[in-house]
Design a protein around this motif. Structure first.
Motif, PDB file in Angstrom:
ATOM      1  N   PRO A  33      76.015  62.506  54.608  1.00  9.48           N
ATOM      2  CA  PRO A  33      75.291  62.940  53.345  1.00  9.48           C
ATOM      3  C   PRO A  33      75.263  64.449  53.129  1.00  9.48           C
ATOM      4  O   PRO A  33      75.462  64.822  51.939  1.00  9.48           O
ATOM      5  CB  PRO A  33      74.102  62.434  53.596  1.00  9.48           C
ATOM      6  N   LYS A  34      75.427  65.293  54.133  1.00 14.41           N
ATOM      7  CA  LYS A  34      75.433  66.690  53.958  1.00 14.41           C
ATOM      8  C   LYS A  34      76.938  67.188  53.197  1.00 14.41           C
ATOM      9  O   LYS A  34      76.884  67.958  52.454  1.00 14.41           O
ATOM     10  CB  LYS A  34      75.275  67.458  55.093  1.00 14.41           C
ATOM     11  N   GLY A  35      77.977  66.653  53.813  1.00 15.48           N
ATOM     12  CA  GLY A  35      79.262  66.875  53.313  1.00 15.48           C
ATOM     13  C   GLY A  35      79.332  66.244  51.807  1.00 15.48           C
ATOM     14  O   GLY A  35      79.961  66.741  50.920  1.00 15.48           O
ATOM     15  N   LEU A  36      78.444  65.180  51.359  1.00 10.78           N
ATOM     16  CA  LEU A  36      78.822  64.799  50.185  1.00 10.78           C
ATOM     17  C   LEU A  36      77.840  65.547  48.912  1.00 10.78           C
ATOM     18  O   LEU A  36      78.309  65.532  47.842  1.00 10.78           O
ATOM     19  CB  LEU A  36      78.027  63.400  50.121  1.00 10.78           C
ATOM     20  N   LEU A  37      76.987  66.545  49.405  1.00  7.07           N
ATOM     21  CA  LEU A  37      76.618  67.527  48.759  1.00  7.07           C
ATOM     22  C   LEU A  37      77.707  68.375  47.988  1.00  7.07           C
ATOM     23  O   LEU A  37      77.460  69.151  47.329  1.00  7.07           O
ATOM     24  CB  LEU A  37      75.255  68.078  49.074  1.00  7.07           C
ATOM     25  N   ARG A  38      78.727  68.548  48.967  1.00  6.14           N
ATOM     26  CA  ARG A  38      79.908  69.441  48.559  1.00  6.14           C
ATOM     27  C   ARG A  38      81.047  68.396  48.023  1.00  6.14           C
ATOM     28  O   ARG A  38      82.302  68.883  48.137  1.00  6.14           O
ATOM     29  CB  ARG A  38      80.493  70.145  49.828  1.00  6.14           C
ATOM     30  N   THR A  39      80.758  67.572  47.305  1.00 10.84           N
ATOM     31  CA  THR A  39      81.583  66.429  46.807  1.00 10.84           C
ATOM     32  C   THR A  39      81.378  65.886  45.478  1.00 10.84           C
ATOM     33  O   THR A  39      80.063  65.819  45.106  1.00 10.84           O
ATOM     34  CB  THR A  39      81.748  65.283  47.647  1.00 10.84           C
ATOM     35  N   GLY A  40      82.347  66.021  44.304  1.00  5.35           N
ATOM     36  CA  GLY A  40      81.948  65.471  42.909  1.00  5.35           C
ATOM     37  C   GLY A  40      82.894  64.817  42.599  1.00  5.35           C
ATOM     38  O   GLY A  40      84.082  64.689  43.064  1.00  5.35           O
ATOM     39  N   ILE A  41      82.507  63.947  41.507  1.00 10.91           N
ATOM     40  CA  ILE A  41      83.755  63.017  40.702  1.00 10.91           C
ATOM     41  C   ILE A  41      83.620  63.541  39.426  1.00 10.91           C
ATOM     42  O   ILE A  41      82.400  63.503  39.091  1.00 10.91           O
ATOM     43  CB  ILE A  41      83.322  61.645  41.125  1.00 10.91           C
ATOM     44  N   PHE A  42      84.520  63.576  38.767  1.00 12.45           N
ATOM     45  CA  PHE A  42      84.871  63.941  37.206  1.00 12.45           C
ATOM     46  C   PHE A  42      85.494  62.962  36.633  1.00 12.45           C
ATOM     47  O   PHE A  42      86.633  62.521  36.930  1.00 12.45           O
ATOM     48  CB  PHE A  42      85.581  65.296  37.214  1.00 12.45           C
ATOM     49  N   ILE A  43      85.237  62.344  35.595  1.00 15.63           N
ATOM     50  CA  ILE A  43      85.923  61.067  34.721  1.00 15.63           C
ATOM     51  C   ILE A  43      86.186  61.795  33.635  1.00 15.63           C
ATOM     52  O   ILE A  43      85.464  62.455  32.682  1.00 15.63           O
ATOM     53  CB  ILE A  43      85.077  59.948  34.593  1.00 15.63           C
ATOM     54  N   GLY A  44      87.524  61.807  33.329  1.00 11.73           N
ATOM     55  CA  GLY A  44      88.330  62.079  32.098  1.00 11.73           C
ATOM     56  C   GLY A  44      88.841  60.834  31.299  1.00 11.73           C
ATOM     57  O   GLY A  44      88.154  59.898  30.942  1.00 11.73           O
ATOM     58  N   GLY A  45      89.910  61.082  30.812  1.00  9.95           N
ATOM     59  CA  GLY A  45      90.507  60.023  29.939  1.00  9.95           C
ATOM     60  C   GLY A  45      90.452  60.587  28.260  1.00  9.95           C
ATOM     61  O   GLY A  45      90.128  61.839  28.017  1.00  9.95           O
ATOM     62  N   ARG A  46      90.696  59.715  27.354  1.00 10.70           N
ATOM     63  CA  ARG A  46      90.382  59.841  26.023  1.00 10.70           C
ATOM     64  C   ARG A  46      89.550  58.999  25.356  1.00 10.70           C
ATOM     65  O   ARG A  46      89.493  59.318  23.933  1.00 10.70           O
ATOM     66  CB  ARG A  46      92.020  59.749  25.383  1.00 10.70           C
ATOM     67  N   ASP A  47      89.100  58.078  26.079  1.00 12.25           N
ATOM     68  CA  ASP A  47      88.277  57.150  25.251  1.00 12.25           C
ATOM     69  C   ASP A  47      86.728  57.359  25.595  1.00 12.25           C
ATOM     70  O   ASP A  47      86.356  57.293  26.753  1.00 12.25           O
ATOM     71  CB  ASP A  47      88.520  55.570  25.539  1.00 12.25           C
ATOM     72  N   ALA A  48      85.792  57.696  24.659  1.00  7.39           N
ATOM     73  CA  ALA A  48      84.227  58.104  24.757  1.00  7.39           C
ATOM     74  C   ALA A  48      83.704  56.936  25.465  1.00  7.39           C
ATOM     75  O   ALA A  48      82.921  57.133  26.343  1.00  7.39           O
ATOM     76  CB  ALA A  48      83.852  58.662  23.726  1.00  7.39           C
ATOM     77  N   LEU A  49      83.802  55.772  24.992  1.00  6.24           N
ATOM     78  CA  LEU A  49      83.022  54.635  25.380  1.00  6.24           C
ATOM     79  C   LEU A  49      83.584  54.325  26.730  1.00  6.24           C
ATOM     80  O   LEU A  49      82.718  53.819  27.572  1.00  6.24           O
ATOM     81  CB  LEU A  49      83.358  53.441  24.606  1.00  6.24           C
ATOM     82  N   GLU A  50      84.951  54.095  26.987  1.00  2.13           N
ATOM     83  CA  GLU A  50      85.527  53.693  28.345  1.00  2.13           C
ATOM     84  C   GLU A  50      85.168  54.713  29.471  1.00  2.13           C
ATOM     85  O   GLU A  50      84.681  54.337  30.553  1.00  2.13           O
ATOM     86  CB  GLU A  50      86.904  53.808  28.306  1.00  2.13           C
ATOM     87  N   ALA A  51      85.000  56.110  29.157  1.00  5.78           N
ATOM     88  CA  ALA A  51      84.558  57.005  30.049  1.00  5.78           C
ATOM     89  C   ALA A  51      82.895  56.904  30.457  1.00  5.78           C
ATOM     90  O   ALA A  51      82.561  56.932  31.755  1.00  5.78           O
ATOM     91  CB  ALA A  51      84.590  58.488  29.403  1.00  5.78           C
ATOM     92  N   ALA A  52      82.205  56.295  29.610  1.00  9.58           N
ATOM     93  CA  ALA A  52      80.710  56.202  29.690  1.00  9.58           C
ATOM     94  C   ALA A  52      80.788  54.928  30.630  1.00  9.58           C
ATOM     95  O   ALA A  52      79.735  54.967  31.518  1.00  9.58           O
ATOM     96  CB  ALA A  52      79.947  55.849  28.458  1.00  9.58           C
ATOM     97  N   ASP A  53      81.517  53.813  30.452  1.00 13.19           N
ATOM     98  CA  ASP A  53      81.476  52.613  31.231  1.00 13.19           C
ATOM     99  C   ASP A  53      82.033  52.941  32.694  1.00 13.19           C
ATOM    100  O   ASP A  53      81.452  52.570  33.573  1.00 13.19           O
ATOM    101  CB  ASP A  53      82.337  51.733  30.712  1.00 13.19           C
TER     102      ASP A  53
END
Length: 302
Positions: free
Chosen positions: A56-76
């Motif tokens: 859990p401590k290491g997870l504070l130094r971990t992130g996920i970024f979601i890209g793509g080109r479709d605004a609705l798909e990214a939200a999903d």
């Protein structure tokens, strides 16, 4: 030994944007790994691989970024990634497909501030027409404006049915009411523009969607904003450098692509830094981008 800051970047497309990778590095992430051709199932699997490989401590130094080109798909995909985690195995999440969330947030925040400064008016109750309204920036700009209380029409170069379907689908997805109008239906579009307080040009670069002649019919117009920095101007008379400049032949003022772009850049950078520095997991989407853009503009106000 301190764990490195790692950002996993998921995209449904064939490649991750170098722009986003550079921004992530400048925000302080030390290890940045792109993953391509991601769908909902692979995002769920990758998210769980991410959360179970660190404490859990290491997870504070971990992130996920979601890209793509479709605004609705990214939200999903953002929703799917969030649902794939549970306490204490959680990381911070951020979505910004093709920069659409931060660009739309910056655009609407600039319009809101300009309405107040130049017209002593709020966005609530205003009539907003979005050109390029079926694209990622246009859809999200329309949603943000609607959530702020505006009456929004999405304009598409396609048929009226296509514009209306995009408005219906987007509105249902985000819980707002949007209308659609065909950009090729001159009469319907003229009527929408004639009633508009705000015009948002989010169409493809190098395409003029509003001519000087069309502007002349916009008797109620207060603000015209354009994210197109490539000639010709998306809205006639709105230069890329404009930031509240009077628009010839109207009572409105214009906001250009570079003025919006500066707020977009600062918004994305602040969100990435927020995710990097968070002491507990955060989830960042266009609502958080809009709040951040508003805060940045407020800081710079005289």
């Amino acid at each position: 030994m301190e764990r490195p800051y790692i950002l996993h970047m998921f995209t449904p497309g064939r490649r991750m944007s170098p722009f986003d990778i550079n921004m992530a590095a400048d925000a302080g992430y030390q290890v940045i790994v792109p993953y391509t051709d991601c769908d909902a199932d692979s995002v769920a699997s990758l998210t769980q691989d991410t959360i179970f490989s660190r404490s859990p401590k290491g997870l504070l130094r971990t992130g996920i970024f979601i890209g793509g080109r479709d605004a609705l798909e990214a939200a999903d995909l953002l929703k799917r990634a969030k649902a794939s985690m549970f306490k204490p195995f959680q990381v911070s999440l951020m979505a910004d497909p093709s920069g659409a969330y931060t660009t739309a947030a910056a655009m609407v925040a600039c319009v809101e501030a300009t309405l107040r400064t130049h017209h002593k008016a709020e966005l609530t109750g205003r009539q907003v027409v979005v050109f390029g309204g079926t694209g990622p920036v246009g859809r999200i700009a329309g949603v943000i404006a609607a959530q702020a209380g505006a009456q929004v029409v999405l304009s598409s170069r396609g048929s009226a049915s296509a514009a209306q379907e995009a408005a219906r689908k987007t509105g249902e997805r985000f819980g707002v009411e949007l209308k659609g109008v065909s950009g090729s239906d001159g009469s319907a579009l003229h009527d929408a523009i004639a009633q508009a307080d705000v015009l948002l040009a989010c169409a493809a670069a190098g395409v003029q969607v509003v001519s000087a002649e069309t502007l002349a019919s916009a008797s109620r117009l207060k603000v015209a904003a354009d994210v197109n920095a490539v000639p010709p101007q998306g809205i006639a008379g709105v230069d890329a450098m404009d930031n509240g400049k009077p628009l010839d032949g109207t009572a409105a003022v214009g906001i250009g692509a570079l003025a919006i772009g500066n707020v977009k850049y600062q918004t994305q950078q602040r969100l990435l830094v927020q995710m990097h520095d968070a002491e507990s997991p955060v989830v960042l989407s266009f609502a958080e981008a809009f709040a951040t853009a508003r805060a940045f503009i407020a800081e710079k106000a005289p």
